[in-house]
Write an enzyme that holds these catalytic residues in place. Structure first.
Site, PDB file in Angstrom:
ATOM      1  N   TYR A  96       0.837  -1.196   0.000  1.00 19.61           N
ATOM      2  CA  TYR A  96       0.000   0.000   0.000  1.00 19.61           C
ATOM      3  C   TYR A  96       0.879   1.255   0.000  1.00 19.61           C
ATOM      4  O   TYR A  96       2.108   1.172  -0.027  1.00 19.61           O
ATOM      5  CB  TYR A  96      -0.981  -0.038   1.164  1.00 19.61           C
ATOM      6  N   ARG A 121       2.204  -1.230  11.098  1.00 23.71           N
ATOM      7  CA  ARG A 121       2.474  -2.491  10.411  1.00 23.71           C
ATOM      8  C   ARG A 121       3.462  -2.189   9.289  1.00 23.71           C
ATOM      9  O   ARG A 121       3.195  -1.350   8.433  1.00 23.71           O
ATOM     10  CB  ARG A 121       1.205  -3.088   9.801  1.00 23.71           C
TER      11      ARG A 121
END
Length: 367
Positions: free
Chosen positions: A185, A233
C-alpha cells in the site's frame, strides 16, 4: 497447571491487554460509501467475544481514493465516523475488549473490484473506479492503468487525511491506531525502491524514502490522544532483488520507536505480484525476530497456523511479543478458549456463555 506465555498480560504503551492473542484486521468489502454496515456488527461482534486481548478493525481508508475497493471501510467524514461509532457502541454493550483500527491508503493498489467479482482494476471510466496516485507513475501489475505521481499538494492532503482519521478514530472510541505501511500500500510504496523512483526529497536515498511514512506517523501520533498507543504495520522485506530489505526495515523500525511508536506488526512481501515471501513454517518468524532484537517496543506477527503449541512457541521462544490471528479465527471464532484449555490458561467469556464454557476451556466471566 502449565504456564502459558501467550495468555500472559502485555502492555501497548499505557494500554494493558489481557493476553497476547490479537484479532487481526480482516477486510470484509461490505461498506457502503465507506460506511460500516450491519455485516461489520455481526463480524466484529462475534470476534469481540473470542477471548482475545485486542480486536482490530479492518484496513480503513483515510480518503475515498485511498480505498482498495469501492466497498472498503473509510474514516474521512462524519458519516463514516458515525457508522464506526455505532458499531463500537453495540459491541461494547457486551464486551470490554480493547479495539484497534488500521488506517491506510492503498495508493496504486486501489480502485479494484471486490474479490468475489474478480478483483480486477477499475479505471476512472468505470462508475465505481477512480484514478489512482502513487509515489511514482508505476503500475502494480503489468498492463494496468498507471497511477499518477503524487505532487506536494497530494502529499499534504494525504498527511492531513491520516491525521483527521486519527482524530475521528478517537472520537468514535477507538483504543489503538495502527498505521499500515506494508502489503504494497501507499506507505510501503514510498519505502521500496522498486515502487519509489522519485528524485525529490521523498525518494532516492533511504532517508528520502522513509520521509513521508515518518511524517504520516508523526501527524497521526500528534492527532491521537497521547495516552493511547499508535502502532505501525511494516514490511520486513520485499523478497525481490533491488527491493526493500531487512536492514532498511530495521532502520525504519528504530526511527518509528524514536518517534513514539508503541508496537510494530511485521509483514513481508506483496509489493509486486511476482514476489516470493520468505517463510519459516508458514510464518515470517525470523524476520520478526530480527526486528524484535532491534527495538525495545513489542513486536507483533500474524500467524496462519491454528496449532496452539506453534503459536505459543512463537511468543515463548522470543520471536515476537504478540500474535495476530485472521483466517484461524474465521474458522474457529473461539480459538482462544480452546488454546487456553490446551495450554492451561484462562480467558474471559460473557456471563451468558458460562454454563457451556466449562466444557470448552477454563474461563472467567465478564463483570
Amino acid at each position: 497447571m502449565p504456564y502459558s506465555r501467550l495468555f500472559e498480560p502485555v502492555r501497548l504503551g499505557s494500554l494493558e491487554l489481557a493476553n497476547r492473542v490479537l484479532v487481526g484486521p480482516m477486510c470484509q468489502y461490505s461498506a457502503d460509501d465507506g460506511c460500516m454496515s450491519d455485516w461489520h456488527l455481526i463480524h466484529l461482534g462475534h470476534l469481540a467475544l473470542s477471548g482475545a486481548g485486542l480486536l482490530a478493525i479492518e484496513t480503513t481508508a483515510v480518503l475515498p481514493e485511498g480505498r482498495m475497493t469501492h466497498a472498503d471501510v473509510g474514516l474521512w467524514n462524519d458519516r463514516t465516523q458515525a457508522a464506526i461509532a455505532l458499531t463500537l457502541e453495540s459491541i461494547r454493550r457486551w464486551s470490554d475488549i480493547p479495539i484497534a483500527i488500521e488506517l491506510s491508503h492503498a495508493g496504486r493498489k486501489g480502485s479494484v473490484q471486490v474479490p468475489w467479482k474478480g478483483g480486477a482494476q477499475l479505471t476512472s471510466r468505470h462508475a465505481l473506479g477512480w484514478q489512482t496516485k502513487a509515489p511514482s507513475a508505476l503500475p502494480y501489475r503489468f498492463g494496468q492503468n498507471a497511477p499518477e505521481a503524487l505532487d506536494r499538494a497530494d502529499l499534504q492532503r494525504i498527511r492531513e487525511g491520516f491525521a483527521r482519521a486519527a482524530r475521528r478514530a478517537s472520537r468514535a472510541g477507538i483504543d489503538v491506531v495502527q498505521i499500515h505501511a506494508a502489503h504494497g500500500y501507499l506507505l510501503h510504496q514510498f519505502l521500496s525502491p522498486l515502487s519509489n523512483h522519485r528524485s525529490d526529497a521523498y525518494g532516492s536515498s533511504l532517508d528520502g524514502r522513509m520521509r513521508f511514512p515518518l511524517e504520516v506517523f508523526e501527524q497521526v501520533r500528534s492527532a491521537f490522544p497521547a495516552n493511547l498507543p499508535v502502532t505501525v504495520r511494516l514490511c520486513a522485506a520485499d523478497g525481490i532483488d533491488g527491493g526493500w530489505t531487512l536492514d532498511q526495515a530495521l532502520s525504519f523500525a528504530k526511527e518509528l520507536e524514536r518517534r513514539g511508536c508503541a508496537a510494530i506488526q511485521v509483514s513481508s512481501g506483496e509489493l509486486l505480484p511476482s514476489q516470493v515471501v520468505p517463510v519459516v513454517l508458514g510464518e515470517p518468524a525470523w524476520l520478526a525476530r530480527e526486528i524484535r532484537r532491534a527495538v525495545a517496543i513489542p513486536v507483533v506477527m500474524t500467524s496462519q497456523t491454528g496449532d496452539y503449541r506453534q503459536v505459543e512457541a512463537l511468543v515463548a521462544g522470543g520471536n515476537v511479543d504478540l500474535v495476530a490471528l485472521t483466517g484461524t479465527l474465521l474458522r474457529e471464532p473461539r480459538w482462544p478458549w480452546q488454546a487456553a484449555r490446551s495450554l492451561g490458561a484462562r480467558v474471559q467469556v460473557p456471563l451468558q456463555y458460562l454454563a457451556l464454557a466449562d466444557t470448552l476451556a477454563p474461563v472467567s466471566g465478564l463483570d
